[in-house]
Design an enzyme around this catalytic site. Sequence first.
Site, PDB file in Angstrom:
ATOM      1  NE  ARG A 137     -11.909  18.458  28.590  1.00 26.80           N
ATOM      2  CZ  ARG A 137     -12.832  18.453  29.091  1.00 26.80           C
ATOM      3  NH1 ARG A 137     -14.041  18.647  28.095  1.00 26.80           N
ATOM      4  NH2 ARG A 137     -13.677  19.800  29.869  1.00 26.80           N
ATOM      5  CE1 TYR A 139      -4.359   6.489   2.368  1.00 27.33           C
ATOM      6  CE2 TYR A 139      -4.018   8.140   1.189  1.00 27.33           C
ATOM      7  CZ  TYR A 139      -4.007   6.934   1.299  1.00 27.33           C
ATOM      8  OH  TYR A 139      -4.177   5.665  -0.075  1.00 27.33           O
ATOM      9  NE  ARG A 179       1.425  -0.121  -5.639  1.00 26.54           N
ATOM     10  CZ  ARG A 179       1.468   1.257  -6.462  1.00 26.54           C
ATOM     11  NH1 ARG A 179       1.990   1.940  -5.866  1.00 26.54           N
ATOM     12  NH2 ARG A 179       0.294   1.402  -5.908  1.00 26.54           N
ATOM     13  CE  LYS A 213      -6.856   7.727  -1.161  1.00 23.83           C
ATOM     14  NZ  LYS A 213      -6.136   6.445  -1.873  1.00 23.83           N
ATOM     15  CD  GLU A 249      -5.628   3.344  -1.731  1.00 31.25           C
ATOM     16  OE1 GLU A 249      -4.621   3.516  -2.213  1.00 31.25           O
ATOM     17  OE2 GLU A 249      -6.919   3.340  -3.510  1.00 31.25           O
ATOM     18  CG  ASP A 250      -1.541   1.239  -1.833  1.00 34.88           C
ATOM     19  OD1 ASP A 250      -1.712   1.749  -2.297  1.00 34.88           O
ATOM     20  OD2 ASP A 250      -1.651   1.943  -0.327  1.00 34.88           O
ATOM     21  CG  ASP A 290      -7.664   6.437  -5.347  1.00 37.12           C
ATOM     22  OD1 ASP A 290      -8.039   7.584  -6.176  1.00 37.12           O
ATOM     23  OD2 ASP A 290      -6.367   6.493  -4.518  1.00 37.12           O
ATOM     24  CG  ASP A 291      -2.864   2.895  -5.777  1.00 38.02           C
ATOM     25  OD1 ASP A 291      -2.898   3.207  -5.488  1.00 38.02           O
ATOM     26  OD2 ASP A 291      -3.515   1.471  -6.005  1.00 38.02           O
ATOM     27  CB  ALA A 326       1.086   5.306  -9.619  1.00 43.09           C
ATOM     28  CG  ASN A 357       1.914  10.585  -1.459  1.00 47.29           C
ATOM     29  OD1 ASN A 357       2.422  11.359  -1.438  1.00 47.29           O
ATOM     30  ND2 ASN A 357       1.039   9.559  -2.440  1.00 47.29           N
ATOM     31  CG  ASN A 381      -4.186  14.536  -1.166  1.00 51.10           C
ATOM     32  OD1 ASN A 381      -4.597  13.054  -1.670  1.00 51.10           O
ATOM     33  ND2 ASN A 381      -4.621  14.616   0.107  1.00 51.10           N
TER      34      ASN A 381
END
Length: 534
Positions: A26, A71, A125, A143, A214-215, A237-238, A278, A384, A428
Amino acid sequence: MSLTAVNSTVTPRIPPYLFDTDHRQRCLIQLRSKATGLEKYIYLSGLKERDPHLFYELTLNNLLEIVPILYTPTVGDACSNYSHIWRRPEGLYVSIESKGHIRDVLRTWHVGPSARIAVVTDGSRILGLGDLGANGLPISIGKLDLYIAGAGIKPTTTVPICLDLGTNTQKFLDDPLYLGVRCKRPGTEEMDAFMQEFMDAMKEVFPQLLVQFEDFSTDNAFRYLEMFRSKYRVFNDDIQGTGAVVLSGFINAAKLGSQAAGTRLEDQRILFFGAGSAGIGVAKQLISFFTLLGLTEEEAKRRIYTVDSKGLITADRKGLQEHKIYFARTDYSGPPLTKLTDIINYVKPTALLGLSTIRNAFSEDVVRLMASLNKRPIIFPLSNPVSLCEVDYADAVEWTNGSVVFASGSPYKPIEFEGKKYEPGQGNNMYIFPGLGLGTIVSKARHVTDSMVEQASIALSASLTKEEKDADLVYPRLIRIRDISAQIALAVVRAAQKDGVDENALFRNLSDDALLEVIQSKQWQPPSHRSPRL
């Protein structure tokens, strides 16, 4: 069996045959009925609030459908519109106005000392969308959903955080619904003091925590990684995650390219279009590709070229940013090279990697030129979301007559060209950070070392099945992410042990098979159920 047969006192507001149906199906039907990605994102957010176990069960069983909603690319829309779609508290905001009592703010998060992983952004960013300020929280939420789905991190041990430090984007400051502090971002000195207090508080309140940055803006991404990586359990991570996942894909792509050309792997020449955090982070990680083959760092560096908005980056350029100096060319003394085709003709790269966030930057002329120079041109448009990707997959296949070795940052569907099916790779970060995080957590590593990141990348590159290799894939299929993450975690634990930063002595004497079994046993699984939580 009807509900009334089970319990005759139940309220009639519950449909009597509800438990004879499959509520999972459903929910999928309801999800698929939504017209836009943003509507699907809002629906899934509500489902997670109502029934988190069902949310994660659906995510695990429908990864390829749901991950692009949680994501990239949909999370970009969610962030851009977050002040307008906000419905309930989902994460922790730590404001610039909280200076002096950040510990008290962190203690309001319900997890407490059991927290194991936090994703922290300052919204400056977000993807390629710029400074979104307090609207950046969905990046942290998304994330962590991928940590849970991809590696089996227990949901109740996660902490999504947005540092609300203002925004320099005027339209948000003028938006009456904007959720964040209405001020411009602080200067470097004030920001440094805030970040130091924040990281000290994080270690005190959440002593077992791994922090993923992150970012952050390019300069701050490098700045705070270097400032904190030797003091706290932290990675970016970037910079490191993106670098590791691209290194992994490039290892496999280079094998295909070199095999077709009959050349040595160390003869690869890599051109980076985009030199932000990056781009330079990935370029530094790809140094490992060459050093693993026996080259020196200096020899490896000479095989990597970087391009920014002003053209080929050379050491004699005035006002060159600090993070761009490492790869700045000292062997070019001609007039500035600003046009990408001219740069390609000069460098003659075997691989072209895009981290520029410039839509269609890899034009037909650029792609055809790469194909004229290489039997299997390696083209990785990694920006991205899809709306900022340097070239679409279908165009890359057509313009190279099917010879391209391709991986993108956002997902593309397989296509058919001249009667043959082509399957794209996706660089990814979800391939890397869940396993890197899991390995760091279970080893109780004090720091995230370069070797841990590098070994995560190598483990990913080695994870392809025979069928995936026969299909010329450069990444494994995402549907296997749980098993892949466990293998990566194993490699990360071993690297932590070799570097002497692990604090879990119990794992040191286990065989690889035994350790992998322990890691898999620690992967959280949502309980399966057909019925809704009432």
